[in-house]
Design a protein around this motif. Structure first.
Motif, mmCIF file in Angstrom:
data_model
loop_
_atom_site.group_PDB
_atom_site.id
_atom_site.type_symbol
_atom_site.label_atom_id
_atom_site.label_comp_id
_atom_site.label_asym_id
_atom_site.label_seq_id
_atom_site.Cartn_x
_atom_site.Cartn_y
_atom_site.Cartn_z
ATOM 1 N N ALA A 1 4.946 -13.094 -35.497
ATOM 2 C CA ALA A 1 4.580 -14.194 -36.391
ATOM 3 C C ALA A 1 5.530 -15.374 -36.261
ATOM 4 O O ALA A 1 5.120 -16.533 -36.392
ATOM 5 C CB ALA A 1 4.542 -13.706 -37.841
ATOM 6 N N THR A 2 6.809 -15.094 -35.989
ATOM 7 C CA THR A 2 7.766 -16.205 -35.865
ATOM 8 C C THR A 2 7.503 -17.029 -34.613
ATOM 9 O O THR A 2 7.805 -18.225 -34.578
ATOM 10 C CB THR A 2 9.217 -15.678 -35.848
ATOM 11 O OG1 THR A 2 9.379 -14.767 -34.748
ATOM 12 C CG2 THR A 2 9.535 -14.960 -37.147
ATOM 13 N N GLU A 3 6.928 -16.407 -33.571
ATOM 14 C CA GLU A 3 6.537 -17.158 -32.375
ATOM 15 C C GLU A 3 5.247 -17.937 -32.618
ATOM 16 O O GLU A 3 5.058 -19.039 -32.093
ATOM 17 C CB GLU A 3 6.332 -16.204 -31.188
ATOM 18 C CG GLU A 3 7.588 -15.768 -30.483
ATOM 19 C CD GLU A 3 7.253 -14.988 -29.217
ATOM 20 O OE1 GLU A 3 6.224 -15.311 -28.560
ATOM 21 O OE2 GLU A 3 8.007 -14.053 -28.898
ATOM 22 N N LEU A 4 4.349 -17.351 -33.397
ATOM 23 C CA LEU A 4 3.055 -17.983 -33.624
ATOM 24 C C LEU A 4 3.166 -19.197 -34.541
ATOM 25 O O LEU A 4 2.474 -20.203 -34.330
ATOM 26 C CB LEU A 4 2.085 -16.961 -34.222
ATOM 27 C CG LEU A 4 0.660 -17.443 -34.513
ATOM 28 C CD1 LEU A 4 -0.023 -17.923 -33.231
ATOM 29 C CD2 LEU A 4 -0.150 -16.329 -35.178
ATOM 30 N N ALA A 5 4.020 -19.123 -35.533
ATOM 31 C CA ALA A 5 4.078 -20.166 -36.559
ATOM 32 C C ALA A 5 4.225 -21.582 -36.000
ATOM 33 O O ALA A 5 3.471 -22.486 -36.386
ATOM 34 C CB ALA A 5 5.201 -19.852 -37.548
ATOM 35 N N PRO A 6 5.157 -21.845 -35.077
ATOM 36 C CA PRO A 6 5.344 -23.227 -34.641
ATOM 37 C C PRO A 6 4.245 -23.771 -33.732
ATOM 38 O O PRO A 6 4.199 -24.980 -33.475
ATOM 39 C CB PRO A 6 6.692 -23.194 -33.898
ATOM 40 C CG PRO A 6 6.854 -21.781 -33.460
ATOM 41 C CD PRO A 6 6.199 -20.945 -34.521
ATOM 42 N N VAL A 7 3.353 -22.895 -33.231
ATOM 43 C CA VAL A 7 2.313 -23.374 -32.308
ATOM 44 C C VAL A 7 0.928 -23.366 -32.948
ATOM 45 O O VAL A 7 -0.055 -23.718 -32.298
ATOM 46 C CB VAL A 7 2.301 -22.539 -31.004
ATOM 47 C CG1 VAL A 7 3.580 -22.794 -30.208
ATOM 48 C CG2 VAL A 7 2.140 -21.046 -31.282
ATOM 49 N N MET A 8 0.844 -23.008 -34.228
ATOM 50 C CA MET A 8 -0.429 -23.107 -34.930
ATOM 51 C C MET A 8 -0.786 -24.579 -35.150
ATOM 52 O O MET A 8 0.084 -25.422 -35.349
ATOM 53 C CB MET A 8 -0.355 -22.372 -36.280
ATOM 54 C CG MET A 8 -0.372 -20.871 -36.150
ATOM 55 S SD MET A 8 -0.007 -20.004 -37.706
ATOM 56 C CE MET A 8 -1.122 -20.805 -38.856
ATOM 57 N N MET A 9 -2.095 -24.890 -35.124
ATOM 58 C CA MET A 9 -2.519 -26.278 -35.260
ATOM 59 C C MET A 9 -3.990 -26.327 -35.631
ATOM 60 O O MET A 9 -4.765 -25.452 -35.256
ATOM 61 C CB MET A 9 -2.268 -27.022 -33.936
ATOM 62 C CG MET A 9 -2.421 -28.536 -33.997
ATOM 63 S SD MET A 9 -4.136 -29.093 -33.781
ATOM 64 C CE MET A 9 -4.437 -28.684 -32.070
ATOM 65 N N ASN A 10 -4.367 -27.351 -36.400
ATOM 66 C CA ASN A 10 -5.753 -27.561 -36.778
ATOM 67 C C ASN A 10 -6.058 -29.055 -36.752
ATOM 68 O O ASN A 10 -5.555 -29.808 -37.589
ATOM 69 C CB ASN A 10 -6.022 -26.983 -38.170
ATOM 70 C CG ASN A 10 -7.455 -27.198 -38.632
ATOM 71 O OD1 ASN A 10 -8.284 -27.726 -37.902
ATOM 72 N ND2 ASN A 10 -7.741 -26.798 -39.860
ATOM 73 N N ASP A 11 -6.879 -29.488 -35.804
ATOM 74 C CA ASP A 11 -7.227 -30.904 -35.709
ATOM 75 C C ASP A 11 -7.976 -31.411 -36.937
ATOM 76 O O ASP A 11 -7.983 -32.615 -37.203
ATOM 77 C CB ASP A 11 -8.095 -31.148 -34.462
ATOM 78 C CG ASP A 11 -7.271 -31.449 -33.217
ATOM 79 O OD1 ASP A 11 -6.087 -31.811 -33.362
ATOM 80 O OD2 ASP A 11 -7.817 -31.316 -32.104
ATOM 81 N N LEU A 12 -8.629 -30.509 -37.670
ATOM 82 C CA LEU A 12 -9.391 -30.936 -38.848
ATOM 83 C C LEU A 12 -8.515 -31.123 -40.080
ATOM 84 O O LEU A 12 -8.986 -31.641 -41.093
ATOM 85 C CB LEU A 12 -10.481 -29.908 -39.175
ATOM 86 C CG LEU A 12 -11.642 -29.785 -38.193
ATOM 87 C CD1 LEU A 12 -12.604 -28.694 -38.653
ATOM 88 C CD2 LEU A 12 -12.380 -31.113 -38.046
ATOM 89 N N GLU A 13 -7.270 -30.703 -39.987
ATOM 90 C CA GLU A 13 -6.413 -30.720 -41.177
ATOM 91 C C GLU A 13 -6.232 -32.133 -41.733
ATOM 92 O O GLU A 13 -6.334 -32.345 -42.952
ATOM 93 C CB GLU A 13 -5.055 -30.105 -40.863
ATOM 94 C CG GLU A 13 -4.151 -29.962 -42.080
ATOM 95 C CD GLU A 13 -2.939 -29.104 -41.780
ATOM 96 O OE1 GLU A 13 -1.817 -29.616 -41.911
ATOM 97 O OE2 GLU A 13 -3.118 -27.922 -41.411
ATOM 98 N N ALA A 14 -5.981 -33.101 -40.865
ATOM 99 C CA ALA A 14 -5.772 -34.474 -41.340
ATOM 100 C C ALA A 14 -6.994 -34.991 -42.081
ATOM 101 O O ALA A 14 -6.876 -35.639 -43.131
ATOM 102 C CB ALA A 14 -5.443 -35.390 -40.161
#
Length: 310
Positions: free
Chosen positions: A226-239
């Motif tokens: 999870a610590t590796e995954l956290a910084p590379v998560m992303m969602n273009d719809l978030e904004a």
């Protein structure tokens, strides 16, 4: 609320999902966007009971607000049942009882889970025996998230999100979800994203259809870290979701401040998903978020897709 279930009903359970990663391409002339996403099915479920009937009907109860759920042909589960009947030449109908546990219009694919569960339940009830490939083809016709709800687990979705490739995800990932009293319209969020990107310019006639999920996301899932995954998560719809619901920005900041590794808007929102370091960390974050008056749930993934129960 509860409903009476026929003793011969087929019971199918299907999970909601989180988009661990969601890259959205420009809008095409047909109105669709190319996607590169990673779905993870989580332990928040829809239950569908299919029983024999002369016609097609549906009833819905829920552990979440169901006031926005249609009970006519706009309902994706009812459309799934009718599509299966038409495809397989079934002349009888079905009554669907649905208990919703996934937030309505919350960006977690609850309606898609209903449709996937209805396909599996009606296939069993009618003995149509379409098999996984046949059900997948029908699921893809119903919506981009429906095929994943059939399969569950963790998967890369491309195209409109309906072209699935299983992704290896070792171990367990713990999430805290913060639910919202009011939903967001997925088409409106996509439309808002288009406006944010346009800046007054015309859309490209033929934008690329191919996007890719970053290798770092797949490596973190494969490592089960999870610590590796956290910084590379992303969602273009978030904004675009935050523009419509500025309170989400505060929720995301609070979740991280309270100990989550990271937070993200799930799909088109407004549900927010916080990745945590393990079950104990997730429970602590859940408790702190609940103390602020928010509705917070601790779930985990990956879990299987639509399955017959009992």
């Amino acid at each position: 609320m509860s409903f009476a279930r026929h003793p011969d009903a087929v019971h199918v359970r299907a999970p909601g999902k989180i988009n661990v990663y969601l890259g959205v391409g420009p809008r095409h002339d047909d109105g669709y966007h190319a996607l590169a996403t990673v779905f993870q099915a989580v332990s928040l479920y829809e239950d569908v009971y299919a029983s024999a009937s002369d016609d097609f009907s549906i009833a819905v109860v829920g552990d979440v607000d169901i006031s926005g759920v249609p009970l006519d042909d706009r309902n994706l589960a009812l459309r799934a049942a009718k599509l299966l009947a038409q495809t397989a030449g079934v002349t009888q109908g079905v009554h669907l009882d649905i208990r919703k546990g996934v937030p309505v219009a919350g960006g977690m694919g609850g309606g898609s889970a209903d449709a996937a569960a209805a396909l599996v339940a009606c296939d069993a009830l009618w003995g149509t025996e379409l098999g996984p490939r046949g059900l997948h083809e029908l699921a893809a016709r119903l919506g981009a998230d429906v095929p994943f709800a059939l399969h569950g687990g963790t998967a890369v979705g491309t195209g409109r999100g309906d072209v699935l490739t299983p992704a290896l995800a070792r171990g367990r990932f713990d999430w805290v979800l913060v639910l919202s009293d009011t939903g967001l319209s997925t088409p409106e969020v996509y439309g808002r994203l288009d406006k944010l990107r346009m800046h007054g310019e015309a859309l490209a006639d033929d934008p690329t259809e191919l996007l890719e999920v970053p290798v770092a996301v797949l490596q973190a899932l494969r490592a089960g870290d999870a610590t590796e995954l956290a910084p590379v998560m992303m969602n273009d719809l978030e904004a675009a979701a935050v523009v419509g619901r500025p309170d989400l920005e505060l929720t995301l900041a609070d979740g991280v401040r309270m100990g989550a590794l990271t937070g993200i808007v799930s799909g088109s929102g407004p549900t927010t998903a916080f990745l945590c370091g393990g079950p104990e960390a997730a429970r602590a974050v859940q408790d702190e978020l609940k103390a602020t008056g928010r509705e917070a749930l601790h779930v985990h993934g990956p879990v299987p897709g639509a399955q017959i129960i009992g």
